[in-house]
Design a protein around this motif. Structure first.
Motif, PDB file in Angstrom:
ATOM      1  N   LEU A  71      11.931 -24.525 -15.260  1.00 22.38           N
ATOM      2  CA  LEU A  71      13.546 -24.101 -15.914  1.00 22.38           C
ATOM      3  C   LEU A  71      14.470 -23.044 -15.740  1.00 22.38           C
ATOM      4  CD1 LEU A  71      12.013 -23.865 -19.486  1.00 22.38           C
ATOM      5  CD2 LEU A  71      13.287 -25.799 -18.841  1.00 22.38           C
ATOM      6  N   ILE A  72      13.826 -22.072 -14.579  1.00 18.32           N
ATOM      7  CA  ILE A  72      14.728 -21.358 -13.988  1.00 18.32           C
ATOM      8  C   ILE A  72      15.668 -21.974 -13.113  1.00 18.32           C
ATOM      9  CG2 ILE A  72      14.028 -19.463 -11.663  1.00 18.32           C
ATOM     10  CD1 ILE A  72      11.303 -18.936 -13.115  1.00 18.32           C
ATOM     11  N   GLY A  73      15.740 -22.745 -12.607  1.00 20.36           N
ATOM     12  CA  GLY A  73      16.440 -23.109 -12.128  1.00 20.36           C
ATOM     13  C   GLY A  73      17.270 -23.999 -11.875  1.00 20.36           C
ATOM     14  N   PHE A  74      18.039 -23.448 -14.143  1.00 18.23           N
ATOM     15  CA  PHE A  74      19.122 -24.704 -14.846  1.00 18.23           C
ATOM     16  C   PHE A  74      19.702 -23.055 -14.739  1.00 18.23           C
ATOM     17  CE2 PHE A  74      15.580 -27.240 -16.531  1.00 18.23           C
ATOM     18  CZ  PHE A  74      16.840 -28.021 -16.656  1.00 18.23           C
ATOM     19  N   PHE A  75      21.633 -23.523 -14.833  1.00 14.54           N
ATOM     20  CA  PHE A  75      22.322 -21.906 -15.041  1.00 14.54           C
ATOM     21  C   PHE A  75      23.985 -23.184 -15.408  1.00 14.54           C
ATOM     22  CE2 PHE A  75      22.862 -24.308 -10.679  1.00 14.54           C
ATOM     23  CZ  PHE A  75      23.481 -23.980 -10.275  1.00 14.54           C
ATOM     24  N   LEU A  87      19.476 -19.359  -0.103  1.00 18.20           N
ATOM     25  CA  LEU A  87      18.348 -19.518   0.249  1.00 18.20           C
ATOM     26  C   LEU A  87      17.411 -19.117   1.126  1.00 18.20           C
ATOM     27  CD1 LEU A  87      15.635 -21.810  -0.643  1.00 18.20           C
ATOM     28  CD2 LEU A  87      16.994 -23.602   1.307  1.00 18.20           C
ATOM     29  N   PHE A  88      16.916 -18.512   0.916  1.00 21.62           N
ATOM     30  CA  PHE A  88      15.399 -17.211   2.009  1.00 21.62           C
ATOM     31  C   PHE A  88      17.166 -16.719   2.245  1.00 21.62           C
ATOM     32  CE2 PHE A  88      13.245 -21.057   1.297  1.00 21.62           C
ATOM     33  CZ  PHE A  88      12.079 -20.120   0.160  1.00 21.62           C
ATOM     34  N   GLY A  89      18.201 -16.591   2.525  1.00 18.68           N
ATOM     35  CA  GLY A  89      19.002 -14.930   2.223  1.00 18.68           C
ATOM     36  C   GLY A  89      20.165 -16.015   3.447  1.00 18.68           C
ATOM     37  N   GLU A  90      19.934 -17.176   3.485  1.00 15.19           N
ATOM     38  CA  GLU A  90      21.068 -17.788   4.173  1.00 15.19           C
ATOM     39  C   GLU A  90      21.788 -18.691   2.755  1.00 15.19           C
ATOM     40  OE1 GLU A  90      21.202 -22.539   6.343  1.00 15.19           O
ATOM     41  OE2 GLU A  90      18.921 -21.816   6.217  1.00 15.19           O
ATOM     42  N   TYR A  91      23.320 -18.710   3.046  1.00 15.91           N
ATOM     43  CA  TYR A  91      24.449 -19.551   2.149  1.00 15.91           C
ATOM     44  C   TYR A  91      24.162 -20.784   2.873  1.00 15.91           C
ATOM     45  CZ  TYR A  91      28.707 -20.442   0.691  1.00 15.91           C
ATOM     46  OH  TYR A  91      30.053 -20.920   0.003  1.00 15.91           O
ATOM     47  N   ARG A  92      24.305 -21.122   1.126  1.00 17.58           N
ATOM     48  CA  ARG A  92      24.496 -22.787   1.065  1.00 17.58           C
ATOM     49  C   ARG A  92      24.965 -23.835   0.006  1.00 17.58           C
ATOM     50  NH1 ARG A  92      19.281 -24.563   2.844  1.00 17.58           N
ATOM     51  NH2 ARG A  92      19.779 -26.549   2.808  1.00 17.58           N
ATOM     52  N   GLY A  93      26.276 -23.346   0.168  1.00 15.73           N
ATOM     53  CA  GLY A  93      27.600 -23.682  -0.830  1.00 15.73           C
ATOM     54  C   GLY A  93      27.630 -22.506  -1.921  1.00 15.73           C
ATOM     55  N   THR A  94      28.513 -23.212  -2.528  1.00 12.80           N
ATOM     56  CA  THR A  94      29.183 -22.157  -3.643  1.00 12.80           C
ATOM     57  C   THR A  94      29.819 -23.412  -4.896  1.00 12.80           C
ATOM     58  OG1 THR A  94      30.509 -19.938  -2.992  1.00 12.80           O
ATOM     59  CG2 THR A  94      31.153 -21.122  -5.084  1.00 12.80           C
ATOM     60  N   VAL A  95      28.502 -23.356  -6.086  1.00  4.55           N
ATOM     61  CA  VAL A  95      29.527 -24.753  -6.877  1.00  4.55           C
ATOM     62  C   VAL A  95      29.879 -24.120  -7.834  1.00  4.55           C
ATOM     63  CG1 VAL A  95      27.483 -25.837  -8.876  1.00  4.55           C
ATOM     64  CG2 VAL A  95      26.882 -25.162  -7.178  1.00  4.55           C
ATOM     65  N   ARG A  96      30.680 -24.500  -7.788  1.00  9.25           N
ATOM     66  CA  ARG A  96      32.509 -24.814  -8.359  1.00  9.25           C
ATOM     67  C   ARG A  96      32.395 -25.534 -10.303  1.00  9.25           C
ATOM     68  NH1 ARG A  96      37.307 -21.710  -7.234  1.00  9.25           N
ATOM     69  NH2 ARG A  96      37.119 -20.306  -5.753  1.00  9.25           N
ATOM     70  N   LYS A  97      31.590 -26.982 -10.296  1.00 10.84           N
ATOM     71  CA  LYS A  97      31.727 -27.672 -11.274  1.00 10.84           C
ATOM     72  C   LYS A  97      31.512 -26.995 -11.975  1.00 10.84           C
ATOM     73  CE  LYS A  97      30.635 -32.400 -12.281  1.00 10.84           C
ATOM     74  NZ  LYS A  97      28.949 -33.684 -11.997  1.00 10.84           N
ATOM     75  N   GLU A  98      31.825 -28.050 -13.618  1.00  7.44           N
ATOM     76  CA  GLU A  98      31.317 -26.686 -14.762  1.00  7.44           C
ATOM     77  C   GLU A  98      30.769 -27.509 -15.597  1.00  7.44           C
ATOM     78  OE1 GLU A  98      35.326 -26.519 -17.132  1.00  7.44           O
ATOM     79  OE2 GLU A  98      36.423 -26.333 -15.869  1.00  7.44           O
ATOM     80  N   GLY A  99      30.166 -26.316 -16.580  1.00  6.50           N
ATOM     81  CA  GLY A  99      28.218 -27.194 -17.445  1.00  6.50           C
ATOM     82  C   GLY A  99      27.126 -26.399 -16.350  1.00  6.50           C
ATOM     83  N   LEU A 100      26.478 -27.382 -16.958  1.00  4.02           N
ATOM     84  CA  LEU A 100      24.990 -27.217 -16.861  1.00  4.02           C
ATOM     85  C   LEU A 100      24.586 -27.557 -15.416  1.00  4.02           C
ATOM     86  CD1 LEU A 100      22.275 -25.590 -18.193  1.00  4.02           C
ATOM     87  CD2 LEU A 100      21.848 -27.590 -19.094  1.00  4.02           C
ATOM     88  N   GLN A 101      24.508 -26.339 -14.495  1.00  5.33           N
ATOM     89  CA  GLN A 101      23.750 -27.132 -13.307  1.00  5.33           C
ATOM     90  C   GLN A 101      22.316 -27.000 -13.326  1.00  5.33           C
ATOM     91  OE1 GLN A 101      25.777 -29.449 -11.817  1.00  5.33           O
ATOM     92  NE2 GLN A 101      27.164 -29.610 -13.234  1.00  5.33           N
ATOM     93  N   TRP A 102      21.710 -27.290 -12.590  1.00  3.59           N
ATOM     94  CA  TRP A 102      20.092 -26.913 -11.492  1.00  3.59           C
ATOM     95  C   TRP A 102      19.455 -27.215 -10.309  1.00  3.59           C
ATOM     96  CZ3 TRP A 102      16.132 -28.930  -9.513  1.00  3.59           C
ATOM     97  CH2 TRP A 102      14.865 -28.865  -9.662  1.00  3.59           C
ATOM     98  N   VAL A 103      19.423 -26.196  -9.965  1.00  5.66           N
ATOM     99  CA  VAL A 103      18.636 -26.333  -8.815  1.00  5.66           C
ATOM    100  C   VAL A 103      17.897 -25.692  -8.218  1.00  5.66           C
ATOM    101  CG1 VAL A 103      21.134 -25.907  -7.666  1.00  5.66           C
ATOM    102  CG2 VAL A 103      19.622 -23.822  -8.094  1.00  5.66           C
TER     103      VAL A 103
END
Length: 305
Positions: A71-75, A87-103
Motif C-alpha cells: 500500500l505504500i506504493g500508492f500515490f 530509487l536509492f538516490g538515482e533519478y528515475r523520472g517524473t510522473v505527470r499523469k493525473e489520478g491514482l498511481q503505484w510504484v
C-alpha cells in the motif's frame, strides 16, 4: 597549487513510469482477501502444538506486513502536479499523469506543484542609476517547468525564487534613473513601465533557469523615493510643474497679444507707434501672466507726459 571549480551538471526532466493505481488497487484488494481467507482457514485448533501456533502468528504478521508494504506504493497526482521518482538516490523520472498511481514501495516519491505561483515581493531599498535611494517592489508569476532541475539542482527552489527576485529587482532598478532629469534619460523607472517590466522578466528568467523555473509575468507594483529624499524630490517635481505651467501661460499670452495687435491694426481702430506698442505689450503681458488680479491705473495725460 591552484584549485579548479567543477561545473555543476544540469539535470533534465524525463518521463517516469508508474502502474495504474486503480488496477493495482483491485489486485491488492484481491490479494488481501485471499490472505484473509487463508489465515482464517489456517487458524490452529485448541490444544494445537506451540510450534503450530507460532507458525500461524508468523504467517499472519508476514501477510499483514506484505499488504501494508504494498500500500505504500500508492500515490495520487492532482491536476498540474508532478511526482519526482528516485530509487536509492538515482533519478528515475517524473510522473505527470493525473489520478491514482503505484510504484514499487522502495521508490521515493516527491511531489512538485507545476501550477502558477504568485509572489508579491517586499519593498526593497536600492539606488537608481543616478544614485538616488528609492523603494521598489514587484509582483512575479512563476511556475516550475523542469521538475528535475527544481528538485536536484537547487537546495530549496521556493527560497531560491524569493532570493533571486530581490536580486533581479536590485539589478534592474539600478540600470535606470527614477525620473527623467535630463534629455538623455530615454528609459526611466517611472515613465517606462513596459520596458522595465520586460527587462525584469528577462532578468529573472535568466537567473531562475538553473532551477528549471519560468517567469510568466513580472512587473513593478511599488515605486517611490526613499523617505530621506522624498521631500526634496517632491519640491523638485513641483518646481518642474510650475515651470511647465508658466511656459504654457507665457506662450499663450504672447499669442493673445499678437492677435490683439494684429486685430487693432487690421480694423484701423488705432494707429500705434513702436513705443505705444511696447507699452501695450508690457501691460497685456503683466495682466495675462501675473499671479494676482491686475489693478488698472487711469492715465489722464498722454504716454509721453
Amino acid at each position: 597549487m591552484s584549485g579548479h571549480s567543477v561545473p555543476m551538471t544540469s539535470s533534465r526532466e524525463r518521463a517516469g513510469s508508474a502502474y495504474n493505481g486503480y488496477l493495482m488497487l483491485a489486485i491488492f484488494s484481491a490479494i488481501t482477501l485471499a490472505v484473509v481467507f487463508m489465515i482464517i482457514g489456517a487458524i490452529p485448533p485448541e490444544g494445537a502444538a506451540k510450534s503450530v501456533k507460532l507458525a500461524f502468528v508468523g504467517t499472519l504478521v508476514t501477510g499483514a506486513l506484505a499488504v501494508l508494504f504494498g500500500l505504500i506504493g500508492f500515490f495520487m497526482i492532482q491536476p498540474n502536479q508532478a511526482a519526482v521518482i528516485t530509487l536509492f538516490g538515482e533519478y528515475r523520472g517524473t510522473v505527470r499523469k493525473e489520478g491514482l498511481q503505484w510504484v514499487w514501495p522502495w521508490m521515493i516519491k516527491q511531489k512538485v506543484s507545476v501550477r502558477a505561483h504568485n509572489i508579491h515581493s517586499e519593498k526593497v531599498k536600492i539606488n537608481d542609476l543616478r544614485g538616488n535611494p528609492i523603494e521598489v517592489a514587484c509582483n512575479v508569476v512563476w511556475r516550475v517547468s523542469d521538475t528535475a532541475q527544481a528538485v536536484f539542482d537547487v537546495d530549496d527552489y521556493k527560497e531560491f525564487v524569493n532570493i533571486q527576485i530581490e536580486a533581479g529587482l536590485r539589478t534592474v532598478g539600478a540600470r535606470h534613473p527614477y525620473d527623467d532629469m535630463s534629455d538623455d534619460d530615454k528609459t526611466t523607472l517611472r515613465g517606462s513601465a513596459d520596458v522595465v517590466n520586460a527587462e525584469l522578466r528577462e532578468e529573472l528568467n535568466e537567473r531562475l533557469a538553473v532551477a528549471g523555473i519560468v517567469v510568466d509575468e513580472a512587473g513593478l507594483t511599488h515605486l517611490a523615493y526613499a523617505p530621506e529624499i522624498a521631500g526634496a524630490m517632491l519640491r523638485r517635481q513641483q518646481a518642474d510643474a510650475v515651470i511647465a505651467a508658466r511656459k504654457k501661460v507665457v506662450i499663450g499670452a504672447v499669442s493673445m497679444v499678437e492677435d490683439a495687435l494684429a486685430k487693432l491694426s487690421q480694423d484701423g481702430i488705432i494707429d500705434l507707434d513702436d513705443e505705444r506698442k511696447a507699452a501695450m505689450v508690457s501691460n497685456l503681458m503683466v495682466v495675462l501672466c501675473g499671479d494676482r488680479e491686475a489693478h488698472p491705473v487711469v492715465n489722464t495725460g498722454t504716454l509721453y507726459q
